[in-house]
Design a protein around this motif. Structure first.
Motif, PDB file in Angstrom:
ATOM      1  N   GLY A 125       0.822  -1.202   0.000  1.00  0.00           N
ATOM      2  CA  GLY A 125       0.000   0.000   0.000  1.00  0.00           C
ATOM      3  C   GLY A 125       0.856   1.252   0.000  1.00  0.00           C
ATOM      4  N   VAL A 126       0.175   2.378   0.190  1.00  0.00           N
ATOM      5  CA  VAL A 126       0.847   3.673   0.167  1.00  0.00           C
ATOM      6  C   VAL A 126       0.060   4.655   1.023  1.00  0.00           C
ATOM      7  CG1 VAL A 126      -0.326   4.520  -1.914  1.00  0.00           C
ATOM      8  CG2 VAL A 126       1.962   5.312  -1.412  1.00  0.00           C
ATOM      9  N   LEU A 127       0.782   5.603   1.603  1.00  0.00           N
ATOM     10  CA  LEU A 127       0.168   6.692   2.366  1.00  0.00           C
ATOM     11  C   LEU A 127       0.652   7.996   1.759  1.00  0.00           C
ATOM     12  CD1 LEU A 127      -1.543   7.502   4.872  1.00  0.00           C
ATOM     13  CD2 LEU A 127       0.588   7.528   6.176  1.00  0.00           C
ATOM     14  N   GLY A 128      -0.283   8.851   1.390  1.00  0.00           N
ATOM     15  CA  GLY A 128       0.061  10.135   0.792  1.00  0.00           C
ATOM     16  C   GLY A 128       0.215  11.201   1.860  1.00  0.00           C
ATOM     17  N   MET A 129       1.381  11.844   1.898  1.00  0.00           N
ATOM     18  CA  MET A 129       1.679  12.822   2.932  1.00  0.00           C
ATOM     19  C   MET A 129       2.139  14.126   2.283  1.00  0.00           C
ATOM     20  SD  MET A 129       4.233  12.164   6.145  1.00  0.00           S
ATOM     21  CE  MET A 129       5.806  12.689   5.494  1.00  0.00           C
TER      22      MET A 129
ATOM     23  N   TRP B 219       4.894  10.453  -1.162  1.00  0.00           N
ATOM     24  CA  TRP B 219       4.243   9.153  -1.073  1.00  0.00           C
ATOM     25  C   TRP B 219       5.095   8.218  -0.222  1.00  0.00           C
ATOM     26  CZ3 TRP B 219      -0.589   8.815  -2.417  1.00  0.00           C
ATOM     27  CH2 TRP B 219      -1.091   9.654  -3.414  1.00  0.00           C
ATOM     28  N   LYS B 220       4.511   7.650   0.795  1.00  0.00           N
ATOM     29  CA  LYS B 220       5.186   6.678   1.650  1.00  0.00           C
ATOM     30  C   LYS B 220       4.706   5.289   1.231  1.00  0.00           C
ATOM     31  CE  LYS B 220       7.257   9.788   4.111  1.00  0.00           C
ATOM     32  NZ  LYS B 220       8.662  10.038   3.905  1.00  0.00           N
ATOM     33  N   VAL B 221       5.571   4.562   0.560  1.00  0.00           N
ATOM     34  CA  VAL B 221       5.244   3.207   0.115  1.00  0.00           C
ATOM     35  C   VAL B 221       5.368   2.271   1.312  1.00  0.00           C
ATOM     36  CG1 VAL B 221       5.890   1.316  -1.418  1.00  0.00           C
ATOM     37  CG2 VAL B 221       6.009   3.693  -2.227  1.00  0.00           C
ATOM     38  N   ILE B 222       4.318   1.511   1.574  1.00  0.00           N
ATOM     39  CA  ILE B 222       4.281   0.589   2.701  1.00  0.00           C
ATOM     40  C   ILE B 222       4.540  -0.820   2.170  1.00  0.00           C
ATOM     41  CG2 ILE B 222       2.952  -0.207   4.688  1.00  0.00           C
ATOM     42  CD1 ILE B 222       3.466   2.893   4.560  1.00  0.00           C
ATOM     43  N   ALA B 223       5.492  -1.505   2.792  1.00  0.00           N
ATOM     44  CA  ALA B 223       5.889  -2.835   2.320  1.00  0.00           C
ATOM     45  C   ALA B 223       6.196  -3.731   3.516  1.00  0.00           C
ATOM     46  CB  ALA B 223       7.109  -2.719   1.420  1.00  0.00           C
ATOM     47  N   ILE B 224       6.290  -5.012   3.232  1.00  0.00           N
ATOM     48  CA  ILE B 224       6.711  -5.982   4.244  1.00  0.00           C
ATOM     49  C   ILE B 224       7.796  -6.859   3.633  1.00  0.00           C
ATOM     50  CG2 ILE B 224       4.867  -7.628   3.676  1.00  0.00           C
ATOM     51  CD1 ILE B 224       4.841  -8.171   6.819  1.00  0.00           C
ATOM     52  N   SER B 225       8.796  -7.166   4.412  1.00  0.00           N
ATOM     53  CA  SER B 225       9.874  -8.022   3.933  1.00  0.00           C
ATOM     54  C   SER B 225       9.289  -9.347   3.458  1.00  0.00           C
ATOM     55  CB  SER B 225      10.888  -8.275   5.054  1.00  0.00           C
ATOM     56  OG  SER B 225      11.779  -9.309   4.687  1.00  0.00           O
TER      57      SER B 225
ATOM     58  N   LEU C  89       4.422   9.589  11.526  1.00  0.00           N
ATOM     59  CA  LEU C  89       4.701  10.396  10.345  1.00  0.00           C
ATOM     60  C   LEU C  89       4.096  11.799  10.475  1.00  0.00           C
ATOM     61  CD1 LEU C  89       4.206   7.715   7.567  1.00  0.00           C
ATOM     62  CD2 LEU C  89       6.359   8.858   8.159  1.00  0.00           C
ATOM     63  N   ARG C  90       2.989  11.909  11.172  1.00  0.00           N
ATOM     64  CA  ARG C  90       2.343  13.208  11.365  1.00  0.00           C
ATOM     65  C   ARG C  90       3.195  14.134  12.241  1.00  0.00           C
ATOM     66  NH1 ARG C  90      -0.869  15.734  14.950  1.00  0.00           N
ATOM     67  NH2 ARG C  90      -0.949  13.966  16.372  1.00  0.00           N
TER      68      ARG C  90
ATOM     69  N   VAL D  10       6.843  21.457  11.650  1.00  0.00           N
ATOM     70  CA  VAL D  10       5.389  21.488  11.798  1.00  0.00           C
ATOM     71  C   VAL D  10       4.801  20.100  11.552  1.00  0.00           C
ATOM     72  CG1 VAL D  10       5.213  23.922  11.131  1.00  0.00           C
ATOM     73  CG2 VAL D  10       5.023  22.148   9.385  1.00  0.00           C
ATOM     74  N   GLU D  11       3.582  19.952  11.981  1.00  0.00           N
ATOM     75  CA  GLU D  11       2.854  18.697  11.790  1.00  0.00           C
ATOM     76  C   GLU D  11       2.625  18.450  10.299  1.00  0.00           C
ATOM     77  OE1 GLU D  11      -1.739  17.829  12.584  1.00  0.00           O
ATOM     78  OE2 GLU D  11      -0.594  18.180  14.425  1.00  0.00           O
ATOM     79  N   ASN D  12       2.882  17.232   9.853  1.00  0.00           N
ATOM     80  CA  ASN D  12       2.625  16.865   8.466  1.00  0.00           C
ATOM     81  C   ASN D  12       1.140  16.609   8.258  1.00  0.00           C
ATOM     82  OD1 ASN D  12       5.316  16.864   7.379  1.00  0.00           O
ATOM     83  ND2 ASN D  12       5.711  15.044   8.583  1.00  0.00           N
ATOM     84  N   LYS D  13       0.683  16.838   7.058  1.00  0.00           N
ATOM     85  CA  LYS D  13      -0.711  16.602   6.672  1.00  0.00           C
ATOM     86  C   LYS D  13      -0.746  15.427   5.691  1.00  0.00           C
ATOM     87  CE  LYS D  13      -2.010  20.379   8.783  1.00  0.00           C
ATOM     88  NZ  LYS D  13      -2.292  20.244  10.172  1.00  0.00           N
TER      89      LYS D  13
END
Length: 102
Positions: free
Chosen positions: A21-25, A33-39, A69-70, A79-82
């Motif tokens: 997945g991915v989280l947009g920041m 874009w924070k790409v979420i992965a698992i080994s 991440l926030r 500052v706080e990330n959105k």
């Protein structure tokens, strides 16, 4: 890429992963874009194929990661990330399409 598995990886290591997945920041006013992965070798990797599988096998992981991440730059005077998509993680198909386009 942020690896969320149960084993700690050595910093700088090159590890085969499954993108889930991915989280947009918004970081300093720019899309990040924070790409979420698992080994691929993680003990729970065989059970996690998409972002929606994570809460069942790694409860609390996604919420804790989003919160970190926030706020992680605040202690350094930042500052706080959105987030985009109201802070909701996007699935593997979205992440794969994003990676293919970049």
């Amino acid at each position: 890429c942020i690896e969320i598995g149960m084993r700690q990886l050595e910093s700088g290591s090159v590890t085969p992963v499954k993108v889930i997945g991915v989280l947009g920041m918004i970081d300093d006013g720019e899309m990040d874009w924070k790409v979420i992965a698992i080994s691929a070798n993680d003990p729970v990797a065989m059970f996690i194929n998409d972002i929606d599988d994570v809460p069942k096998y790694l409860p609390g992981c996604l919420g804790a990661l989003r919160e970190w991440l926030r706020v992680y730059k605040i202690c350094q005077g930042g500052v706080e990330n959105k987030f985009v998509f109201d802070g909701e993680y996007q699935n593997k198909a979205f992440a794969t399409k994003l990676l293919d386009e970049t």
